[in-house]
Design an enzyme around this catalytic site. Structure first.
Site, PDB file in Angstrom:
ATOM      1  N   HIS A  22      94.552  43.917 -70.820  1.00 25.61           N
ATOM      2  CA  HIS A  22      94.489  42.882 -71.861  1.00 25.61           C
ATOM      3  C   HIS A  22      93.530  43.249 -72.990  1.00 25.61           C
ATOM      4  O   HIS A  22      93.594  42.660 -74.071  1.00 25.61           O
ATOM      5  CB  HIS A  22      94.134  41.517 -71.256  1.00 25.61           C
ATOM      6  CG  HIS A  22      92.707  41.343 -70.867  1.00 25.61           C
ATOM      7  ND1 HIS A  22      92.258  41.502 -69.568  1.00 25.61           N
ATOM      8  CD2 HIS A  22      91.606  41.019 -71.597  1.00 25.61           C
ATOM      9  CE1 HIS A  22      90.957  41.256 -69.531  1.00 25.61           C
ATOM     10  NE2 HIS A  22      90.540  40.974 -70.743  1.00 25.61           N
ATOM     11  N   ASP A  66      96.183  44.635 -64.350  1.00 29.40           N
ATOM     12  CA  ASP A  66      95.379  44.529 -65.580  1.00 29.40           C
ATOM     13  C   ASP A  66      94.482  45.749 -65.755  1.00 29.40           C
ATOM     14  O   ASP A  66      93.332  45.636 -66.183  1.00 29.40           O
ATOM     15  CB  ASP A  66      94.541  43.243 -65.584  1.00 29.40           C
ATOM     16  CG  ASP A  66      94.100  42.857 -66.996  1.00 29.40           C
ATOM     17  OD1 ASP A  66      94.617  43.469 -67.956  1.00 29.40           O
ATOM     18  OD2 ASP A  66      93.254  41.966 -67.135  1.00 29.40           O
ATOM     19  N   SER A 122      85.048  42.528 -70.483  1.00 24.15           N
ATOM     20  CA  SER A 122      86.307  42.940 -69.852  1.00 24.15           C
ATOM     21  C   SER A 122      86.494  44.453 -69.965  1.00 24.15           C
ATOM     22  O   SER A 122      86.362  45.030 -71.049  1.00 24.15           O
ATOM     23  CB  SER A 122      87.488  42.236 -70.519  1.00 24.15           C
ATOM     24  OG  SER A 122      87.512  40.874 -70.197  1.00 24.15           O
TER      25      SER A 122
END
Length: 471
Positions: A121, A151, A226
């Protein structure tokens, strides 16, 4: 005035007499004890005689782990195009209005020649992608591959020097309560290190859609973290920080990381095969508990309850049966389904694993050869189809067909409503019993399959049979 002075003198005299009487008759004699310093070392007795490893709380100096990590964690910048409010000119000329949007995240260098692991992402829909190192050098990055299900994405930069790296640790060996560090770039604050402990393992946030197996920590993770590193006190990578639990968008106490064993397997697959190779055990299962035990008439025990075994799977060939309780996979204890699915995600098709099962009050270990996912499903006209299980046929009184597991066919959805859960039973007057029949149709028509479908028979989610003739 004389009366006041008399009262004061009488009060003072009474106090002196009272104090003197206490000292003389009531107070016990106390001896003064003088303590002198000595060179002797006090003896501490352990509660057991086992030589124990150093605990994290006994060695809370994280400087070495931080120093070994910060230089290998990078700042990822993603320029993508996003829709913006349409103007009158856009409407008049019939054009779509888009604007560049900057997204940021983190990444971890895993090889000296510039391979970087991050979240899918973080780099999704990128038009321009750059990576800035801890020494402020910036490089253009190339996407080598990605896997939306886990992911995880793999990037590559061409640096003019060998780069510092973070070595992979074994996330299966990480313990609840163990100290960990989260390293990343929250809110564009580069090279930020936070500390916490592992709060839980094999945590699933998917609500059963695509089973996940996150490491949960209380190390502070915020937007921009992230793709960054979760490391143990040795500086070894045990997770890729991915998500937070929040109602505000900022950290409120829980963060989640993809275990390093899963992330490592994904990037190795991308490097070697160009895509992710998923092994399948071949069962449908759920977490075993006392309610299930009572319903099935079994003695309660922890593990994963096998509710169904898929035909032609490695599990079926190994002799695993409905009602078995899976206790271990390769000596890794399994107490819930997320433990099982997380471990299987670290394996590839044709890998052989030892499965310990509980059956008839006895423990048994069998070898299972993992299957490919396409052994049970097939892609057909933008739909993923799979065979019907025996229990499903029996429950709904359906003799044959293949189920729509997933679909991207917008035409069939908007015109016929065909979506997940629909069952295809016939195509061009040919009965569709299994996905093998779909494979034969694909071989027959090749790339022109869509143009050659003239008749379609199916069962909708209300279990009503329907058919459509295309002209």
């Amino acid at each position: 005035m004389k009366k006041i002075l008399s009262l004061v003198l009488v009060s003072a005299l009474g106090g002196v007499l009272t104090l003197g009487a206490y000292k003389l008759f009531l107070e016990k004699e106390e001896k003064n004890i003088v303590v002198t310093a000595t060179d002797s070392i006090p003896t501490f007795l352990p509660t057991n005689n086992i030589n124990r490893p150093l605990k994290a709380y006994e060695n809370s100096d994280f400087t070495t782990a931080a120093e070994n990590t910060v230089n290998a964690v990078v700042h990822v910048k993603n320029v993508s195009l996003s829709p913006r409010q349409m103007t009158f000119e856009d409407l008049f000329f019939g054009r779509s209005s888009q604007r560049p949007q900057l997204g940021t995240g983190s990444g971890v260098i895993i090889t000296p020649d510039g391979y970087i692991i991050t979240n899918n992402h973080v780099i999704n829909n990128s038009q321009e992608l750059s990576v800035t190192l801890n020494n402020n050098k910036t490089y253009e990055a190339k996407i080598i591959g990605s896997d939306p299900k886990t992911d995880i994405a793999l990037l590559k930069i061409e640096a003019d020097e060998e780069l510092p790296v973070v070595t992979f640790g074994n996330s299966d060996e990480a313990k609840i309560g163990e100290w960990v560090l989260a390293v990343g770039n929250p809110f564009n604050l580069t090279s930020t290190v936070t500390a916490g402990i592992i709060s839980a393992k094999a945590r699933d946030l998917s609500a059963g859609v695509n089973s996940q197996s996150f490491i949960q920590t209380d190390a502070a993770v915020n937007p921009g973290n992230s793709g960054g590193a979760l490391v143990n006190t040795n500086g070894e990578l045990i997770g890729i920080n991915t998500a937070i639990s929040s109602q505000t968008g900022s950290y409120i106490g829980y963060s989640f990381a993809v275990p390093s064993n899963i992330a490592r397997k994904v990037v190795e697959d991308i490097m070697e095969y160009g895509n992710v190779q998923n092994g399948v055990l071949g069962i449908k299962a759920g977490t075993f508990n006392s309610t299930v035990a009572q319903e099935e008439g079994l003695n309660y025990t922890e593990g994963v309850y096998v509710s169904e075994v898929i035909k032609n799977s490695g599990a079926e060939k190994a002799g695993i049966k409905k009602g078995d309780i899976i206790k271990k996979l390769d000596n890794i204890e399994v107490s819930k389904f997320e433990d099982l699915s997380g471990y299987i995600k670290t394996k590839r098709p044709n890998d052989v694993i030892n499965v310990e099962i509980y059956r008839n009050d006895k423990i048994k270990t069998v070898e299972v050869k993992l299957s490919k996912t396409d052994a049970f499903s097939i892609n057909f006209i933008d739909m993923e189809l799979q065979d019907l299980s025996d229990s499903f046929k029996e429950e709904h009184g359906i003799d044959y067909g293949v189920m729509v597991k997933n679909t991207k066919n917008k035409w069939l959805y908007s015109n016929l409503g065909i979506s997940e859960g629909y069952i295809i039973t016939g195509i061009n007057n040919v009965k569709i019993e299994t996905i093998e029949d779909i494979s034969k149709l694909k071989e027959k028509y090749g790339e022109d399959i869509k143009e050659n479908i003239k008749r379609l028979e199916y069962i909708d989610i209300r279990k009503e049979k329907k058919e459509v003739i295309f002209r």
